[in-house]
Design a protein around this motif. Structure first.
Motif, PDB file in Angstrom:
ATOM      1  N   LEU A  93     -17.927  -0.903  15.607  1.00  0.00           N
ATOM      2  CA  LEU A  93     -17.793  -1.959  16.613  1.00  0.00           C
ATOM      3  C   LEU A  93     -18.800  -3.082  16.410  1.00  0.00           C
ATOM      4  O   LEU A  93     -18.503  -4.242  16.682  1.00  0.00           O
ATOM      5  N   SER A 140     -17.202  -5.181  13.787  1.00  0.00           N
ATOM      6  CA  SER A 140     -16.087  -5.927  14.374  1.00  0.00           C
ATOM      7  C   SER A 140     -16.587  -7.088  15.214  1.00  0.00           C
ATOM      8  O   SER A 140     -16.072  -8.207  15.141  1.00  0.00           O
ATOM      9  N   SER A 141     -17.616  -6.820  16.032  1.00  0.00           N
ATOM     10  CA  SER A 141     -18.181  -7.865  16.879  1.00  0.00           C
ATOM     11  C   SER A 141     -18.710  -9.016  16.040  1.00  0.00           C
ATOM     12  O   SER A 141     -18.525 -10.192  16.377  1.00  0.00           O
ATOM     13  N   TYR A 196     -15.821 -11.097  14.738  1.00  0.00           N
ATOM     14  CA  TYR A 196     -15.196 -11.929  15.767  1.00  0.00           C
ATOM     15  C   TYR A 196     -16.034 -13.155  16.139  1.00  0.00           C
ATOM     16  O   TYR A 196     -15.554 -14.024  16.867  1.00  0.00           O
ATOM     17  N   ARG A 224      -7.849 -10.595  14.105  1.00  0.00           N
ATOM     18  CA  ARG A 224      -7.723  -9.172  14.415  1.00  0.00           C
ATOM     19  C   ARG A 224      -8.498  -8.328  13.431  1.00  0.00           C
ATOM     20  O   ARG A 224      -8.525  -8.614  12.234  1.00  0.00           O
ATOM     21  N   TYR A 257      -7.843  -0.841  12.956  1.00  0.00           N
ATOM     22  CA  TYR A 257      -8.507   0.442  12.712  1.00  0.00           C
ATOM     23  C   TYR A 257      -7.445   1.456  12.303  1.00  0.00           C
ATOM     24  O   TYR A 257      -6.482   1.695  13.035  1.00  0.00           O
ATOM     25  N   TYR A 266      -9.513   0.746  19.436  1.00  0.00           N
ATOM     26  CA  TYR A 266      -8.637  -0.369  19.820  1.00  0.00           C
ATOM     27  C   TYR A 266      -8.899  -0.803  21.256  1.00  0.00           C
ATOM     28  O   TYR A 266      -8.866  -1.998  21.572  1.00  0.00           O
ATOM     29  N   ASP A 301     -12.051  -2.712  21.140  1.00  0.00           N
ATOM     30  CA  ASP A 301     -11.788  -3.975  20.460  1.00  0.00           C
ATOM     31  C   ASP A 301     -11.126  -4.978  21.407  1.00  0.00           C
ATOM     32  O   ASP A 301     -11.415  -6.180  21.368  1.00  0.00           O
ATOM     33  N   TRP A 302     -10.264  -4.483  22.256  1.00  0.00           N
ATOM     34  CA  TRP A 302      -9.598  -5.360  23.233  1.00  0.00           C
ATOM     35  C   TRP A 302     -10.631  -5.997  24.160  1.00  0.00           C
ATOM     36  O   TRP A 302     -10.564  -7.197  24.453  1.00  0.00           O
ATOM     37  N   ARG A 343     -12.487  -8.743  22.217  1.00  0.00           N
ATOM     38  CA  ARG A 343     -11.718  -9.949  21.908  1.00  0.00           C
ATOM     39  C   ARG A 343     -11.337 -10.762  23.131  1.00  0.00           C
ATOM     40  O   ARG A 343     -11.402 -11.986  23.123  1.00  0.00           O
TER      41      ARG A 343
END
Length: 319
Positions: free
Chosen positions: A238, A241-242, A245, A252, A255, A283, A286-287, A290
């Motif tokens: 995460l 991912s962060s 983003y 997107r 995963y 996920y 992640d939502w 985002r």
């Protein structure tokens, strides 16, 4: 459609199924006189989902499943004894057009194993998209996988014809990537990501000045990470991912729960089934990242069991 092409289609569609990063959201290509297809809202059948929730049917296929790399986690690795096939550029273009005319699909998701070298493979992917757009006037959705290590020139050309480009990170940490895929490194992944980002941002500025400048990758870029093949925690994934983003062109991060396809390789964990619950929790987190601008908090130092850790991947998110 001849039997030879159908046989190749069966092999290459099977080989492509492990790549989950094929959302078609974020682009609008309206039907024009003399053109074929569109991606306007309200059209769609199945397989992938647009940002408004509608279903999109895509031909999800590889150009070839031959590959010069021997990545431990990949079914198409060089050392595997599996059926192999390669479609020519013209065969794949014709296949896409025929499927569209039969109303089977609304777009194309195209990836490939790496043959000869990254530029050779990328050049063939670009030729498919270019022929579809310029020769057949295809106006449907096209998602291309950019090959790690491909040149800036080829990535920029691909962006003129594709709605979305993506480069898969696969393994979040460099040391674990080197363990499972010694021939790869993160530099070759992040470099084309930067090319895509620079192209999109430059294109936005150009379009402010000149109305008819062609759009460059209008649906942005995406990437994919494998979950459970290596030792990364949910927090590690995460955080990456962060960070991704923070770049305005990353739409997107996908995963993919690790599927044990190469059970003979002792570098890989012996999983009876993919970690689907963990994938789902990522996920969900992640939502929040985002859409609700949540931040990943520092992980607690106390040790907890795996199930608790997975549940806490959501709880550890805070504004």
């Amino acid at each position: 459609m001849n039997e030879n092409v159908l046989a190749k289609l069966k092999i290459l569609a099977e080989s492509a199924k492990y790549d989950v990063s094929c959302s078609s959201s974020g682009t609008v290509r309206r039907n024009q006189s003399g053109a074929l297809g569109n991606t306007v809202g309200g059209w769609g059948i199945c397989h992938s989902f647009a940002e408004d929730g509608r279903c999109i049917s895509l031909l999800k296929i590889m150009l070839t499943n031959y590959c010069i790399y021997d990545c431990a986690y990949c079914i198409n690795r060089r050392s595997n004894d599996i059926p192999r096939a390669t479609l020519s550029v013209s065969e794949l273009v014709d296949l896409t057009i025929e499927f569209y005319r039969r109303n089977y699909i609304e777009g194309l998701f195209l990836s490939s194993g790496v043959v000869r070298n990254p530029d050779y493979t990328m050049e063939r992917l670009v030729r498919v998209a270019k022929d579809l757009r310029l020769v057949h006037k295809f106006n449907g959705y096209i998602h291309l996988k950019s090959i790690p290590g491909a040149s800036r020139e080829l990535v920029n050309e691909a962006g003129l014809y594709a709605d979305r480009l993506s480069v898969n990170i696969e393994i979040p940490k460099e040391e674990n990537l080197k363990l499972l895929a010694p021939e790869k490194d993160h530099k070759s992944v992040y470099q084309p990501m930067r090319y895509i980002q620079q192209g999109i941002l430059t294109n936005k500025e150009d379009r402010k000045k000149f109305r008819h400048v062609p759009r460059f990758v209008p649906a942005g870029q995406s990437t994919q990470m494998i979950v459970g093949a290596t030792t990364e925690s949910d927090k590690d994934i995460l955080y990456l991912s962060s960070s991704l983003y923070q770049h305005p062109t990353m739409r997107r991060v996908y995963y993919s729960g690790y599927i044990s396809v190469n059970t003979y390789d002792k570098r890989l964990p012996a999983l009876k089934q993919p970690p689907l619950v963990r994938e789902n929790r990522l996920y969900q987190a992640d939502w929040l990242l985002r859409f609700y601008q949540f931040k990943v908090n520092a992980a607690r130092k106390s040790k907890v069991d795996d199930n608790t850790a997975r549940m806490q991947s959501i709880k550890q998110l805070g504004v």
